[in-house]
Design a protein around this motif. Structure first.
Motif, short mmCIF file in Angstrom:
data_model
loop_
_atom_site.label_atom_id
_atom_site.label_comp_id
_atom_site.label_asym_id
_atom_site.label_seq_id
_atom_site.Cartn_x
_atom_site.Cartn_y
_atom_site.Cartn_z
N LEU A 177 0.70 -1.27 0.03
CA LEU A 177 -0.09 -0.11 0.00
C LEU A 177 0.82 1.44 -0.13
CD1 LEU A 177 -2.76 -0.76 2.67
CD2 LEU A 177 -2.92 -0.85 0.03
N PRO A 178 0.19 2.27 -0.88
CA PRO A 178 1.25 3.63 -0.73
C PRO A 178 1.06 4.16 0.66
CG PRO A 178 -0.25 3.37 -2.63
CD PRO A 178 -0.70 2.32 -1.86
N LYS A 179 1.91 5.12 1.03
CA LYS A 179 2.12 5.62 2.41
C LYS A 179 0.77 6.42 2.68
CE LYS A 179 7.13 6.05 2.70
NZ LYS A 179 8.21 7.26 2.85
N GLU A 180 0.29 7.05 1.86
CA GLU A 180 -0.96 7.85 1.86
C GLU A 180 -2.13 7.19 2.24
OE1 GLU A 180 -0.55 8.04 -2.74
OE2 GLU A 180 0.71 7.99 -0.81
N THR A 181 -2.23 5.92 1.72
CA THR A 181 -3.36 4.95 1.91
C THR A 181 -3.01 4.30 3.44
OG1 THR A 181 -3.30 4.17 -0.40
CG2 THR A 181 -4.36 2.66 1.09
N LYS A 182 -1.88 3.89 3.86
CA LYS A 182 -1.76 3.35 5.12
C LYS A 182 -2.17 4.60 6.25
CE LYS A 182 2.31 0.53 4.10
NZ LYS A 182 3.70 0.24 4.25
N ARG A 183 -1.83 5.83 5.72
CA ARG A 183 -2.29 7.09 7.12
C ARG A 183 -3.74 6.96 6.87
NH1 ARG A 183 2.67 9.46 4.68
NH2 ARG A 183 1.32 10.47 3.07
N LEU A 184 -4.40 6.72 5.85
CA LEU A 184 -5.79 6.75 6.15
C LEU A 184 -6.28 5.42 7.35
CD1 LEU A 184 -6.84 7.26 2.23
CD2 LEU A 184 -7.50 9.01 4.22
N PHE A 185 -5.82 4.34 7.01
CA PHE A 185 -6.25 3.60 8.00
C PHE A 185 -5.70 3.62 9.35
CE2 PHE A 185 -6.09 0.08 4.24
CZ PHE A 185 -7.61 -0.11 4.35
N GLN A 186 -4.39 4.04 9.48
CA GLN A 186 -4.01 4.64 10.61
C GLN A 186 -4.66 5.69 11.62
OE1 GLN A 186 0.17 5.35 9.77
NE2 GLN A 186 0.69 2.91 9.35
N ALA A 187 -5.40 6.66 10.91
CA ALA A 187 -6.13 7.73 11.33
C ALA A 187 -7.24 7.20 12.12
CB ALA A 187 -6.59 8.61 10.06
N VAL A 188 -7.70 5.95 11.66
CA VAL A 188 -8.81 5.28 12.24
C VAL A 188 -8.51 4.37 13.51
CG1 VAL A 188 -10.90 3.80 12.00
CG2 VAL A 188 -10.31 5.67 10.27
N GLU A 189 -7.50 3.83 13.29
CA GLU A 189 -6.74 2.64 13.97
C GLU A 189 -5.54 2.60 13.88
OE1 GLU A 189 -5.62 0.60 17.08
OE2 GLU A 189 -7.89 0.79 17.10
N LYS A 190 -4.46 3.08 14.71
CA LYS A 190 -3.19 3.09 14.38
C LYS A 190 -2.36 1.93 14.35
CE LYS A 190 -1.44 4.62 19.05
NZ LYS A 190 -0.71 5.66 19.57
N ASP A 191 -2.97 0.79 15.36
CA ASP A 191 -2.11 -0.34 15.57
C ASP A 191 -2.63 -1.13 14.68
OD1 ASP A 191 -0.33 0.93 17.34
OD2 ASP A 191 -1.92 0.83 19.01
N ARG A 192 -3.75 -1.18 13.79
CA ARG A 192 -4.16 -2.26 12.94
C ARG A 192 -3.45 -2.50 11.61
NH1 ARG A 192 -10.08 -1.63 12.54
NH2 ARG A 192 -9.83 -2.08 14.64
N SER A 193 -3.01 -3.85 11.40
CA SER A 193 -2.05 -3.94 10.13
C SER A 193 -3.09 -3.77 8.87
CB SER A 193 -1.53 -5.31 10.03
OG SER A 193 -2.68 -6.42 9.88
#
Length: 394
Positions: free
Chosen positions: A213-229
């Motif tokens: 996943l691109p970094k910007e996509t990972k950041r979208l997920f992490q904004a909701v739950e930072k520790d979930r893969s």
């Protein structure tokens, strides 16, 4: 481990299944020691569905060896697949099936699939060879417990295939990036409505939705739950849907197995909160660059008068932009029927008749887009690749 019921058999299938195509390897050979550890750990933690195939190198034999050696065959459901392209005569059914039983060191298969059955015409060919009577006999003898098929074609063909035989299960590619690709959501819902368990493959697009996943996509997920893969997000999207019976994962490390098991222990229909469910729209958008072809896979443009698989071509093109050629090229090869020497549904077959553009609700310039797709996905070496795929499939 959570389980969902196969309504046809009553079997309780673990929501997480073990895909045996990607066993850990030491360069080329499969690492038997590591594979055995992973399989036994998976069984101990409640995974009870293992999927292999005749055409996965070494896979059937190694799976059979491990299950037999550790006396755990009766604790699991084994799924394997008939390479129907190799069936030229009625006798080939037994020839191939008996070889699979020998490799698996068993006298029955719990879930037997016609591998990559992607068109009704392919099923009709098998019927002419007597496959229906053969299946009936194998089921009477108890050598095949459940009969189904795996699918890699176009959605209309999948919907047709569901009605041509009393299938007991099916296996489809399905993930949040490919919700409209191949069988798609519509195929999932129809199979479920017929009381069929649906086995999902490629939940991570060959790992791209986990590690690519691109970094910007990972950041979208992490904004909701930072520790979930990222992998956990992909599985949660699938298990949120009650129509999904079990999800295959080709786990080849302890880390992958542990992460997937942790998510599987929470698996339940409706498991996503409103905020979690909402994140997938921007995530999918972030994986789709501005140069993507805005095809939704509705199939209104089909059938093409010259048999081009228009939605399949566009899906592979978009995947090549967001996920790279390693992921996109197998998608393109499958979509254009490259493993069938007598067929060719590639973008280069477009004769620019314009029939498709009149029916496209997205008003895509399909003819020009197919030309772009062909330039990107049919480079100068594509002919050699096509020859190799067809030689291997014959």
């Amino acid at each position: 481990m959570q389980y969902r019921v196969d309504p046809r058999s009553g079997n309780q299938l673990s929501v997480l299944s073990f895909g045996c195509m990607r066993f850990p390897r030491r360069v080329a050979p499969i690492d038997r020691t590591q594979t055995e550890k992973l399989i036994l750990k998976a069984i101990e933690r409640g995974i009870n569905y293992f999927d292999t195939a005749y055409s996965y190198p070494e896979s059937e034999a190694i799976l059979g060896e491990i299950l037999h050696k550790n006396a755990v065959r009766s604790k699991v459901f084994v799924a394997t697949k008939l390479p129907h392209q190799k069936c030229k005569t009625t006798e080939d059914f037994d020839l191939l099936f008996n070889e699979q039983l020998r490799r698996l060191q068993t006298d029955y298969v719990d879930y037997y699939l016609i591998h990559n059955l992607s068109e009704v015409s392919a099923w009709q060919r098998l019927c002419e060879l007597g496959i229906e009577a053969w299946i009936t006999q194998k089921k009477l003898e108890g050598q095949i417990r459940q009969i189904g098929f795996s699918f890699h074609g176009m959605q209309p063909a999948f919907l047709e295939l569901l009605d041509v035989y009393d299938w007991e299960f099916c296996q489809i590619q399905y993930n949040y990036q490919d919700a409209n690709y191949q069988a798609g959501r519509a195929g999932l819902e129809k199979a479920h409505s017929l009381g069929m368990p649906v086995i999902v493959m490629e939940p991570l697009l060959g790992g791209k939705l986990a590690t690519g996943l691109p970094k910007e996509t990972k950041r979208l997920f992490q904004a909701v739950e930072k520790d979930r893969s990222p992998a956990s997000w992909a599985f949660r999207w699938l298990w949120d849907q009650p129509e999904v019976t079990t999800v295959l994962s080709g786990m080849n490390s302890d880390e992958q197995l542990d992460d997937n098991l942790a998510t599987a222990e929470e698996a339940a229909p409706g498991m996503l909160s409103e905020r979690e469910a909402a994140v997938f729209e921007p995530v999918i958008a972030s994986l789709s660059g501005s140069g993507d072809i805005p095809c939704t896979g509705c199939n209104y443009c089909m059938p093409c008068p010259n048999k081009v698989n228009i939605p399949g071509c566009f899906s592979a093109y978009n995947a090549s932009r967001s996920l790279g050629f390693v992921t996109a090229m197998p998608m393109y090869i499958t979509s254009i029927g490259a493993n069938h020497p007598e067929k060719n549904y590639s973008g280069s077959n477009c004769i620019r008749c314009g029939a498709c553009e009149k029916k496209c609700p997205q008003h895509i310039k399909i003819m020009d887009s197919l030309e772009v797709t062909t330039k990107r996905l049919e480079p100068f070496w594509f002919g050699a690749l096509l020859w190799g795929v067809r030689k291997f499939s014959s």
